[in-house]
Design an enzyme around this catalytic site. Structure first.
Site, PDB file in Angstrom:
ATOM      1  N   GLU A 293     -11.652  40.565 -37.690  1.00  0.00           N
ATOM      2  CA  GLU A 293     -12.708  40.773 -38.693  1.00  0.00           C
ATOM      3  C   GLU A 293     -14.103  40.761 -38.074  1.00  0.00           C
ATOM      4  O   GLU A 293     -14.976  41.527 -38.484  1.00  0.00           O
ATOM      5  CB  GLU A 293     -12.602  39.683 -39.765  1.00  0.00           C
ATOM      6  CG  GLU A 293     -13.583  39.861 -40.912  1.00  0.00           C
ATOM      7  CD  GLU A 293     -13.472  38.749 -41.940  1.00  0.00           C
ATOM      8  OE1 GLU A 293     -14.398  38.626 -42.757  1.00  0.00           O
ATOM      9  OE2 GLU A 293     -12.462  38.012 -41.929  1.00  0.00           O
ATOM     10  N   ASP A 294     -14.318  39.911 -37.058  1.00  0.00           N
ATOM     11  CA  ASP A 294     -15.676  39.675 -36.558  1.00  0.00           C
ATOM     12  C   ASP A 294     -15.918  40.146 -35.130  1.00  0.00           C
ATOM     13  O   ASP A 294     -17.028  39.981 -34.609  1.00  0.00           O
ATOM     14  CB  ASP A 294     -16.003  38.171 -36.638  1.00  0.00           C
ATOM     15  CG  ASP A 294     -16.021  37.663 -38.070  1.00  0.00           C
ATOM     16  OD1 ASP A 294     -16.336  38.464 -38.972  1.00  0.00           O
ATOM     17  OD2 ASP A 294     -15.711  36.478 -38.294  1.00  0.00           O
TER      18      ASP A 294
END
Length: 807
Positions: free
Chosen positions: A91-92
């Site tokens: 996600e990051d």
């Protein structure tokens, strides 16, 4: 030293991220742990997050590392710990799920994918939908592997521990509220008390900081004050248990802050109830010893009545088991005891995790999916698939159906059914089986007959009485059901009905709502209001579409009426009334409504009616009751204070479901007065008409040329037409009981014939000359109007019956 080694050493020296210490702790409960694979994952995550910082300025890798530390306390397995380290990587960072799959295998990739939120780019214009869809995705993956939800809970716990670093108060409050409403109930449902209590207390601290400090400081102070007494009680109980050769562990426990806050209804002034109470826990070897210890304690101290709970024979939904009792202890201090086995204690603290991670005999995570505590996740997915309420209500439905307080009721066979608080017997019927719900006619609660819409309480024994005929659910049940499963099944049934049946049902329900609001007939609704409402929706084109939607349950008639007449939300607004200002000093914030209930005469009927008023928190100003003259029905009239139209509607719906109630109507004294004035004026007019005619004739010899005589004669016929039409209109608008009955037409005919006979008698006895064509035409118009209206009414009734039979 390489770049990687330098980074990892800096994380260890400066921020205390000692991976080897973590590995040693894992090896204590998992000797087969592959530390090289774990360290490889740590190195992968550290470099993927390199350069990223959290709100407090620390390296981002601290968060997944802290999540793993929490998971170690749950004795998580190798794949789960690695997935916890990597849970934010896709996600990051620039690394993908495919990278994780290549390096750490399919199982780890599946766990990480289940936690990873959906792409921000895909939902850039609707972040709320991203949040909902991410939750759905997580639940879908959790059904296959419940370890996903465990990782998410540990992830959320560390986020809550560091929530104070977020600058914006509204964001802190939003995260805390979401945690309290979604993740705390999840932890509770899975039986993980350790996570649930800490999450709950952290939410309490951020949402109600002042109250948190008051409760926290008060309990700490009380614990210090009663430390000596606590030690004395423990010694006394230990001595008695040793005499009975029972080996037990006894220790004091700190009560949960937020649990106390909820128990005192968020009123911190009631904390004095806990000023003289201490809490102890006793852990023994087996269930037999639990009950033995209970008997010993009750022989040593006097039991406080009404507080004993046996969660061993009747476990909570999350598997929690213990004996709870409160006794009058030493020096006037109450002592709360929890008695449980060591196994029960592990289950209570670690819940679903204990059934796998703490049991050496269970080597496969598939054991978790067989745990009953994970079943509700499957139910969430199934309910969402069957939902008739739309995706936008997913979160609200989730909270109402699964995350609110629960009750346990019993079937006559002894089966335990778990339902949300305030669920009705309808919910239970549909929980048993769809056909039981469709055929339900009433309930027997603890051996007594009750309406099918009755709210249930924990420990009720409920028998659902069904009809042998295919009956189908009542549309009004939608106002009483709490579970989305029952709601969806009712809506699905209603949608399968024919369009005519839906429109017919919708017509009746909408008219009933208009009667409660005092707004007259459906045909009296201004066309502009209907048009304005329809323009705001792509679904509705005409009033028939509205009726169909009401009939199938997708639109509540109350909502439609409130949308058309928003000022009815404060029933007949009276805030600016000068009379109220003079006599009350300020405008009243309520309106008094008159309600009439007609019911079969039965013992306790008035009590049932007043109980409904109490449950709805409505004030009754006056009550009168009597038996009707001919039918001997029980008639009750109430004057009730309400604040808005919704309260009137909900009150009437609840009253209608009392067993034996035939009808509930709202009376309008102004309309009765108006009708009375019209009726009195009509009587005066017809009573004086012959006398006026006689006086006019006495004073005039040329009758045929007398203007006033002709005027009086024809005016009487025209007034007859006006009065008949007016009476019909007022009766239909203000007296629903007369609206669809033959009696209304009989009264109209009787009034008309009486007036016509009076005219003819006047003409005959007074020898009045008249224009027979004009007078005959006027009388014919009146009779034709009544005949057409009556046969139209009969045709409508006949068509309705024929269509019902055809279906």
């Amino acid at each position: 030293m390489s770049t990687k080694q330098a980074l990892l050493k800096n994380l260890e020296d400066k921020y205390g991220l000692d991976a080897m210490e973590l590995v040693r702790n894992i090896n204590k409960y998992n000797p087969d742990f592959n530390e090289k694979r774990f360290l490889k994952a740590y190195e992968f995550a550290a470099f993927a997050h390199n350069g990223q910082q959290r709100k407090n300025g620390e390296p981002y890798i601290i968060h997944p590392f802290a999540t793993v530390r929490i998971m170690v306390s749950l004795r998580a397995d190798e794949d789960t710990l690695i997935a916890a380290l990597l849970h934010d990587v896709p996600e990051d960072t620039e690394k993908s799920i495919e990278d994780i799959r290549d390096k750490f295998g399919e199982k780890v990739a599946f766990l990480v994918e289940g936690i990873t939120k959906l792409s921000k780019v895909q939902y850039k214009h609707d972040m709320a939908k991203r949040h909902v869809d991410s939750l759905k995705k997580m639940f879908l993956h959790t059904v296959e592997d419940p370890r996903i939800i465990l990782i998410k809970l540990c992830d959320r716990l560390h986020n809550m521990r560091t929530l104070h670093f977020i600058d914006r108060p509204e964001k802190r409050a939003r995260i805390a509220r979401e945690t309290l409403e979604i993740f705390v109930p999840i932890a509770n449902g899975l039986g993980i008390e350790e996570l649930k209590v800490e999450l709950e207390n952290l939410c309490f601290k951020h949402l109600y900081p002042e109250h948190y400090e008051i409760v926290h400081d008060r309990l700490i102070s009380n614990n210090e004050k009663h430390k000596k007494i606590q030690h004395m009680v423990i010694e006394k109980v230990e001595d008695e248990l040793q005499k009975n050769k029972i080996h037990a562990t006894i220790y004091g426990r700190i009560r949960h802050l937020f649990s106390i806050y909820k128990r005192i209804n968020q009123d911190v002034t009631r904390l004095n109830e806990y000023d003289s109470t201490i809490a102890l826990r006793i852990i023994v070897r087996d269930i037999k010893e639990c009950y033995h210890v209970l008997g010993i304690i009750h022989s040593m101290f006097r039991q406080k009545p009404g507080v004993f709970k046996d969660y061993i024979s009747n476990p909570k939904r999350n598997g929690y088991q213990s004996l709870h009792t409160t006794v009058f202890g030493l020096e006037g201090v109450y002592v709360e005891f929890q008695i449980r086995t060591h196994k029960m204690h592990i289950e209570a603290e670690y819940g679903i995790a204990a059934s796998y991670y703490f049991d050496e005999s269970k080597k496969s995570h598939k054991q978790l999916t067989k745990d009953e505590r994970a079943n509700w996740i499957s139910k969430i997915i199934q309910t969402e698939k069957e939902s008739e309420t739309g995706e936008e209500n997913f979160i609200d439905d989730l909270k109402d159906d699964y995350f609110h307080d629960r009750i346990f009721v019993f079937t006559p066979k002894g089966d335990v059914i778990d339902l949300p608080k305030n669920a009705s017997a309808v919910d239970l019927a549909y929980e048993i089986h769809t056909e039981v719900g469709h055929r339900a006619i009433k309930a027997e609660i603890n051996g007594r007959p009750a309406p099918i819409t009755t709210r249930l309480k924990s420990s009720d024994i409920v028998n659902i009485v069904t009809s042998d005929m295919q009956r189908g659910p009542n549309r009004s049940w939608l106002e009483f059901v709490k579970t989305n499963s029952a709601k969806n099944k009712i809506l699905a049934y209603l949608k399968r009905q024919t369009k005519y049946k839906k429109i017919e049902t919708g017509d009746k329900l909408l008219q009933k709502e208009l009667d409660r609001a005092g707004l007259g007939l459906i045909k009296d609704i201004p066309s502009k209001k209907i048009k304005d409402y329809n323009e705001g929706s792509e679904r509705f084109k005409s009033i028939e579409d509205i009726k169909e939607a009401i009939g199938e349950g997708s639109l509540r008639p109350r909502d439609y009426v409130e949308a058309l007449f928003p000022h009815k939300d404060n029933v007949e607004r009276r805030k600016k009334n000068l009379f109220e200002k003079l006599f009350y000093g300020k405008p009243k914030d309520f309106t008094v409504v008159n309600i009439k209930i007609v019911s079969r005469d039965a013992v306790g009927q008035l009590k049932k009616i007043l109980n409904i008023m109490a449950e709805l928190d409505l004030s009754v100003l006056r009550t009168s009751a009597y038996l009707s003259l001919f039918k001997k029905d029980f008639v009750c009239k109430l004057k009730v204070c309400v604040k808005n139209f919704s309260q009137v509607s909900i009150m009437c719906e609840n009253l209608e479901h009392i067993e034996g109630v035939k009808k509930v109507t709202r009376s309008f004294w102004k309309r009765k007065l108006y009708f009375g004035i019209i009726a009195a004026a009509t009587v005066v007019f017809w009573s004086s008409h012959p006398y006026v005619m006689y006086q006019l004739l006495r004073g005039n010899s040329a009758v045929s040329n007398n203007f006033y005589v002709d005027l009086m004669l024809y005016l009487g016929v025209i007034s007859l037409f006006v009065v008949v039409g007016l009476v019909l209109r007022i009766a239909r608008r203000s007296f629903p009981g007369l609206r669809a009955t033959t009696l209304l037409w009989i009264l109209s005919y009787a009034l008309s014939i009486f007036a016509i006979v009076t005219f003819l008698a006047e003409i005959y006895f007074f020898g009045i000359e008249f224009n027979s064509i004009l007078l005959g035409g006027l009388i014919s118009i009146i009779l034709i109007y009544l005949i057409i209206g009556y046969f139209g009414y009969r045709r409508k009734i006949k068509n309705q019956r024929a269509k019902v039979l055809a279906e």
